[in-house]
Design a protein around this motif. Structure first.
Motif, PDB file in Angstrom:
ATOM      1  N   ASP A   1      44.525  51.978  25.287  1.00  0.00           N
ATOM      2  CA  ASP A   1      45.961  51.763  25.454  1.00  0.00           C
ATOM      3  C   ASP A   1      46.737  52.233  24.230  1.00  0.00           C
TER       4      ASP A   1
ATOM      5  N   ALA B   1      45.401  53.705  20.841  1.00  0.00           N
ATOM      6  CA  ALA B   1      45.824  55.075  20.533  1.00  0.00           C
ATOM      7  C   ALA B   1      47.132  55.086  19.750  1.00  0.00           C
TER       8      ALA B   1
ATOM      9  N   ILE C   1      38.240  61.098  23.903  1.00  0.00           N
ATOM     10  CA  ILE C   1      37.194  60.902  24.911  1.00  0.00           C
ATOM     11  C   ILE C   1      35.883  61.561  24.472  1.00  0.00           C
TER      12      ILE C   1
ATOM     13  N   VAL D   1      35.757  57.971  32.307  1.00  0.00           N
ATOM     14  CA  VAL D   1      37.043  57.557  31.762  1.00  0.00           C
ATOM     15  C   VAL D   1      37.815  56.774  32.829  1.00  0.00           C
TER      16      VAL D   1
ATOM     17  N   VAL E   1      40.820  55.211  34.312  1.00  0.00           N
ATOM     18  CA  VAL E   1      42.250  55.354  34.048  1.00  0.00           C
ATOM     19  C   VAL E   1      43.072  55.162  35.313  1.00  0.00           C
TER      20      VAL E   1
ATOM     21  N   GLN F   1      47.012  59.244  34.425  1.00  0.00           N
ATOM     22  CA  GLN F   1      46.202  59.838  33.360  1.00  0.00           C
ATOM     23  C   GLN F   1      45.252  60.927  33.868  1.00  0.00           C
TER      24      GLN F   1
HETATM   25  N1  TRP Z   1      47.371  57.892  27.264  1.00  0.00           N
HETATM   26  C1  TRP Z   1      46.816  56.591  27.554  1.00  0.00           C
HETATM   27  C2  TRP Z   1      47.981  55.696  28.026  1.00  0.00           C
HETATM   28  O1  TRP Z   1      49.127  55.982  27.750  1.00  0.00           O
HETATM   29  C3  TRP Z   1      46.137  55.955  26.368  1.00  0.00           C
HETATM   30  C4  TRP Z   1      44.935  56.713  25.884  1.00  0.00           C
HETATM   31  C5  TRP Z   1      44.795  57.336  24.686  1.00  0.00           C
HETATM   32  C6  TRP Z   1      43.720  56.914  26.608  1.00  0.00           C
HETATM   33  N2  TRP Z   1      43.573  57.926  24.580  1.00  0.00           N
HETATM   34  C7  TRP Z   1      42.887  57.698  25.742  1.00  0.00           C
HETATM   35  C8  TRP Z   1      43.258  56.557  27.882  1.00  0.00           C
HETATM   36  C9  TRP Z   1      41.623  58.115  26.143  1.00  0.00           C
HETATM   37  C10 TRP Z   1      41.992  56.973  28.267  1.00  0.00           C
HETATM   38  C11 TRP Z   1      41.178  57.747  27.407  1.00  0.00           C
HETATM   39  O2  TRP Z   1      47.722  54.706  28.656  1.00  0.00           O
END
Ligand code: TRP
Length: 347
Positions: free
Chosen positions: A18, A50, A146, A154, A156, A160
């Motif tokens: 997240d 993140a 990743i 993954v 999601v 995503q």
């Molecule tokens: N972009 C995702 C979000 O906004 C967060 C995220 C960052 C993520 N790196 C990731 C999700 C790697 C899955 C894998 O929720």
């Protein structure tokens, strides 16, 4: 659930996470956290916070990031993610991710980045004039998140998927040009419909339209009380349209048993929005009780958070270093001969 790596049977790896732009909400729970709790029993899970990604559209609000990181960690722990089973880490604590992003950035065309529908939408929502290079390119950094741990899966939400697709392309491209270093990871998409926010738009951590896992019972009642319902219904005695009603979606997620009756009653004008909201607010509160209890437990024990981050960091760093040494070797970027004073022949 298992794969052979270097001749050894290993659990398949998972990475997901997240952005720390706000506390997590019930939509994230239904769409993602609940599933992560189950997955960590059978997979080797890495969960990323993140923080680099916060910079894409919250560049001037970094002061809040540390607080939100703590909230996300508390949300994870109270939802049942377990640092004894899974590795939690903060993206910027692993500089290897930035290095991998650099290599990957040479493997993606500008046109490809500009086609990413999620990025397009987010850029529009952020209203950033003259989008930064980092914003447009964040899916590359996400691919590095990743692939730094060579993740196989993954989990999601649908939004995503373009990023996972981009990650797969990068993995294939790298493996094709250099050597097979990366698995081509697969997305695991939940089959739960995403909850919409109190205003009918997508529920977002920083959109002011979310019910947070950390909300008190009173806050939940107030928020649900103000939620937008069926826009086509003016009076309680009129027939309602659950299919276009926000609050009905909450019933489907948190009040499954009564949902068919409520649908019926609403369609026939036998239940008004006020009663319907009161009912579901209580169901959401019942669902949040154990989460709130666990949250209070962890909030009183910051050392658990510290230890969770330490363990996850160490594990992730070890894996990341291993990945980068494979990457550098494959790219002929380890310069072993030069550094060992050997004779160098032209390649
Ligand atoms: N972009 C995702 C979000 O906004 C967060 C995220 C960052 C993520 N790196 C990731 C999700 C790697 C899955 C894998 O929720």
């Amino acid at each position: 659930m298992r794969v052979k790596k270097n001749g050894k049977e290993m659990k398949k790896r998972i990475l997901t996470g997240d952005r720390p732009t706000g506390p997590l909400h019930i939509g994230t729970y239904v769409g993602s956290l609940e599933k992560r709790v189950r997955l960590q029993e059978e997979y080797d899970c890495f969960f990323i916070i993140a923080d680099y990604q916060v910079l894409t559209d919250h560049l001037k609000e970094t002061k809040k990031t540390e607080y939100f990181i703590k909230q996300v960690l508390l949300d994870w722990l109270s939802a049942g993610l377990d640092p004894e089973k899974s590795s939690f880490f903060i993206q910027s604590q692993i500089p290897e991710i930035a290095e991998l992003t650099m290599y990957f950035s040479m493997m993606v065309t500008l046109a490809r980045l500009q086609r990413n529908p999620t990025v397009k939408e987010e850029m529009k929502a952020a209203g950033v004039k003259g989008t930064s290079y980092g914003f447009l390119g964040y899916p590359i950094s996400q691919a590095a998140d990743i692939l730094i741990v060579r993740s196989d899966l993954v989990p999601v939400g649908e939004d995503q998927l373009p990023h996972v697709e981009q990650t797969r392309e990068i993995a294939r491209k790298f493996n094709g040009i250099f050597r097979e270093v990366f698995p081509v990871p697969e997305a695991l998409v939940g089959n739960v419909a995403r909850l919409s926010g109190l205003d009918g738009h997508k529920m977002g951590k920083s959109n002011d339209n979310a019910i947070y896992l950390k909300d008190t019972a009173t806050e939940v009642r107030q928020k649900v009380g103000m939620a937008i319902t069926d826009p086509a219904r003016i009076k309680a005695s009129e027939k309602g349209h659950p299919d276009i009603c926000n609050v009905y979606k909450y019933h489907l997620a948190f009040n499954k048993a009564e949902a068919p009756d409520i649908e019926n009653d609403c369609r026939n004008g036998r239940v008004g929005c006020v009663a319907c909201k009161k009912n579901v607010a209580e169901k959401i509160n019942t669902f949040l009780v154990p989460i709130r209890e666990r949250r209070a437990f962890f909030e009183a024990r910051p050392s658990i958070i510290k230890e969770a981050l330490k363990g996850g960091y160490e594990r992730t760093l070890k894996e990341s270093r291993e990945t980068l040494s494979l990457v550098r070797e494959a790219m002929h970027f380890d310069y072993r001969d030069l550094l060992n004073g050997e004779k160098i022949v032209a390649g």
